[in-house]
Design an enzyme around this catalytic site. Structure first.
Site, PDB file in Angstrom:
ATOM      1  N   THR A 136       0.706  -0.969   0.308  1.00  9.06           N
ATOM      2  CA  THR A 136       0.224   0.103   0.157  1.00  9.06           C
ATOM      3  C   THR A 136       1.199   1.425  -0.144  1.00  9.06           C
ATOM      4  OG1 THR A 136      -0.109  -0.043   2.250  1.00  9.06           O
ATOM      5  CG2 THR A 136      -1.617  -1.055   1.287  1.00  9.06           C
ATOM      6  N   ASP A 137       0.437   2.454  -0.106  1.00 10.01           N
ATOM      7  CA  ASP A 137       0.909   3.696  -0.145  1.00 10.01           C
ATOM      8  C   ASP A 137       2.005   3.870   1.643  1.00 10.01           C
ATOM      9  OD1 ASP A 137       0.608   4.149  -2.498  1.00 10.01           O
ATOM     10  OD2 ASP A 137      -1.167   5.321  -2.388  1.00 10.01           O
ATOM     11  N   CYS A 138       1.254   3.512   2.458  1.00 10.21           N
ATOM     12  CA  CYS A 138       1.850   3.424   3.853  1.00 10.21           C
ATOM     13  C   CYS A 138       2.554   2.225   3.916  1.00 10.21           C
ATOM     14  CB  CYS A 138       0.897   3.815   4.636  1.00 10.21           C
ATOM     15  SG  CYS A 138      -0.064   2.862   4.471  1.00 10.21           S
ATOM     16  N   TYR A 139       2.437   1.109   3.495  1.00 10.63           N
ATOM     17  CA  TYR A 139       3.038  -0.088   3.998  1.00 10.63           C
ATOM     18  C   TYR A 139       3.927  -0.488   2.019  1.00 10.63           C
ATOM     19  CZ  TYR A 139       1.025   0.336   8.559  1.00 10.63           C
ATOM     20  OH  TYR A 139       0.570   0.651   9.312  1.00 10.63           O
ATOM     21  N   PRO A 140       4.530  -0.103   1.553  1.00 10.08           N
ATOM     22  CA  PRO A 140       5.173  -0.385   0.229  1.00 10.08           C
ATOM     23  C   PRO A 140       5.836  -1.935  -0.192  1.00 10.08           C
ATOM     24  CG  PRO A 140       7.001   0.994   0.972  1.00 10.08           C
ATOM     25  CD  PRO A 140       5.350   1.270   2.709  1.00 10.08           C
TER      26      PRO A 140
END
Ligand code: SF4
Ligand code: SF4
Lengths: 398, 145
Positions: A136-140
């Protein structure tokens, strides 16, 4: 005369408390009577050690750089539940590696699983964490493989939804054909043997049959460290039949237990491989019972001869969930090595270690006597016989 | 001269030490290695046969114990690992020849090798890896390391 938790704790702090094991308490009450025993004794330590499948570890492994939101994770190849926050996982005691052959060749050996990973962790070993996420954007990050140990993780909490069954079934196999492999061990056909799993007169909830002192917030010995009772356990069912002394004649109460895995020991937390069934975790639990009054002295004087367990056919009645019971036998008979069922002498074996339960009760006694361990007064009681809480059956509706 | 099969478990800190050659040299015991899994940085396991005078084999076992090696002596293809035994008694229920019994005082499970008839019924009963066949034991400890 009665005492309060606070008064007993004050005596523990001063090193003046009189602490005895449940085993010792039987003789004290027999010798001096319940009234005098209640006056003399402040705390009775109870314990049990045996496989408890409903156990597991909640671990926060910490964030790598860049971060990952793990949606699948394994520890030493054993899948852990990752449907929690980004780097929290819950490793269940009975979880098996994807590639374990299970019962493909019967009976499966189940050499390694969740219970063993937990044992390895408390032994101080490193275990391999493999995880993946969808990014995800926060957990790439999408993949990770690294080694973790109790030293590297943020927290590791033993969190067991159901431990310390008040009482338990005695398993036999009345079938004629083959031996069966159950979570209560190997049962040979035609009732050739019977297995049971309880510390009987030493077991915590059998010494406090109405949960007067063991409840939410009770501080306990858990796996060699300190833990707590945090809720009634799953399948807590206190309303079944009881004997005159108040002791349930079957399963009944259970406890949900929690404690920091750090500080626990593999001596009291052991992976178990049960042939044909799966893996589990043997957990050592010790619970102090304050002798608040004469009634508690009477309860803690209960002996194996006064505690009865139901004999259940694991060849048919148990798997088909018919509720049928062949009869009841006492723990005194069970521990003698043979019981009599339907006029036949049947050899017995325990799966719970009475020797280790004794050791835990003695250890906890030392902790308390040295002022290192105070009693936790429950903030709520566990639902009791009057609660109406019963075990529901799952209806198959379509 | 006698022969004794022995399973040796080396903690990882000892894996690099030439303990076996010292057994051969200092204790005058012949060592025949049947199986070994010894990798640097990991616990090591070895299945060996010691051949020599009983007293010398005793000395070799004492020496290894002193150095921190755990030696297990299988009895008739049965490996009894005292350290893993939790004294539950599940094996006792399967053992018809009373090689496994429960001590009435200590409540501990005791094993009498002389009574064992090698029926191996106790093996599937033990969930703790405290009684295994030699091959299962080597497989498990080899894999776990
Ligand atoms: S079944 Fe295994 S753990 Fe239990 S007493 Fe026997 S050898 Fe020990
Ligand atoms: S192999 Fe057979 S006789 Fe020997 S200890 Fe096991 S059950 Fe008993």
């Amino acid at each position: 005369m009665s005492k309060t938790f606070e008064e007993i704790n004050e005596r523990i702090r001063k090193g003046e408390a009189v602490v005895v094991t449940a085993q010792e308490m039987k003789d004290i009450v027999a010798d001096k009577g319940a009234k005098e025993a209640a006056r003399r004794v402040d705390v009775v330590t109870t314990a049990t050690f045996g496989p408890m499948c409903s156990s597991g570890a909640l671990i926060n492994v910490g964030h790598p750089s860049p971060r990952i939101k793990m949606s699948r994770a394994t520890l030493n190849g054993v899948p852990a539940y990752a449907g929690l926050a980004a780097v929290d996982v819950y490793l269940g005691a009975t979880a098996l590696p994807e590639d374990d052959p299970r019962n493909a060749v019967f009976p499966g050996a189940f050499t390694y699983g969740g219970g063993h990973v937990i044992e390895d962790l408390v032994s101080g070993k490193e275990v391999i964490l493999k995880a993946s996420g969808y990014g995800t954007d926060c957990y790439p990050r999408r993949e990770i493989e690294t080694a973790v140990s109790l030293k590297t993780v943020n927290s590791a909490t033993l969190m067991n939804p159901r431990n310390g069954y008040q009482n338990y079934n005695v398993a036999v196999n009345t079938g004629a054909e083959r031996p069966i492999y159950t979570y209560l061990g190997l049962l040979r056909p035609r009732m050739a043997n019977a297995n049971y799993c309880s510390a009987g007169q030493l077991s915590p909830l059998l010494n406090d049959p109405h949960y007067r002192t063991i409840g939410i917030g009770t501080r306990i010995f858990l796996g060699g460290g300190v833990g707590y009772v945090f809720f009634p356990g799953t399948q807590h069912a206190p309303c079944g039949p009881r004997a005159e002394n108040g002791v349930p004649r079957g399963g009944a109460a259970t406890m949900a237990l929690v404690g920091d895995l750090r500080g626990m020991s593999p001596r009291y937390l052991r992976g178990v491989s049960i042939a044909g069934y799966g893996v589990s975790l043997a957990v050592g639990v010790g619970i102090p019972i304050p002798i608040l009054d004469e009634e508690m002295a009477v309860f803690t004087s209960v002996r194996d001869g006064d505690i009865f367990a139901p004999v259940v056919d694991y060849g048919k009645a148990y798997p088909e969930n018919t509720g049928e019971i062949i009869g009841h036998v006492s723990y005194a008979e069970l521990r003698s090595g043979a019981i009599e069922i339907a006029g036949r002498r049947v050899r017995t074996a325990g799966l719970s270690s009475y020797a280790r339960a004794r050791e835990i009760a003695a250890e906890l006694k030392t902790w308390i006597a040295r002022g290192r361990f105070l009693l936790g007064q429950p903030v709520e009681r566990l639902p009791g016989a009057e609660s109406g809480v019963v075990l529901r059956k799952l209806e198959v509706r379509r | 001269m006698i022969q004794k099969s022995v399973i040796l478990n080396f903690p990882r800190k000892l894996v690099d030490e030439p303990l076996v050659s010292r057994v051969i040299r200092d204790c005058d015991v012949e060592v025949n290695i049947l199986q070994a899994s010894v990798t640097p940085e990991e616990d090591g396991h070895m299945f060996v046969i010691f051949k020599g005078e009983p007293a010398n084999i005793g000395r070799a076992l004492d020496f290894l114990k002193e150095r921190g090696v755990r030696a297990i002596l299988p009895v008739k293809n049965l490996v009894r690992d005292e350290e893993r035994c939790v004294h539950c008694g599940a094996c006792v229920g399967q053992c018809a020849s009373a090689a496994f019994t429960i001590d009435k005082d200590t409540c501990q499970v005791v094993f009498d090798p002389d009574r064992c008839i090698a029926c191996e019924l106790c093996i599937p009963a033990c969930g703790y890896g405290a009684v295994e066949s030699v091959s299962d034991h080597l497989k498990r400890t080899g894999e776990a390391s």
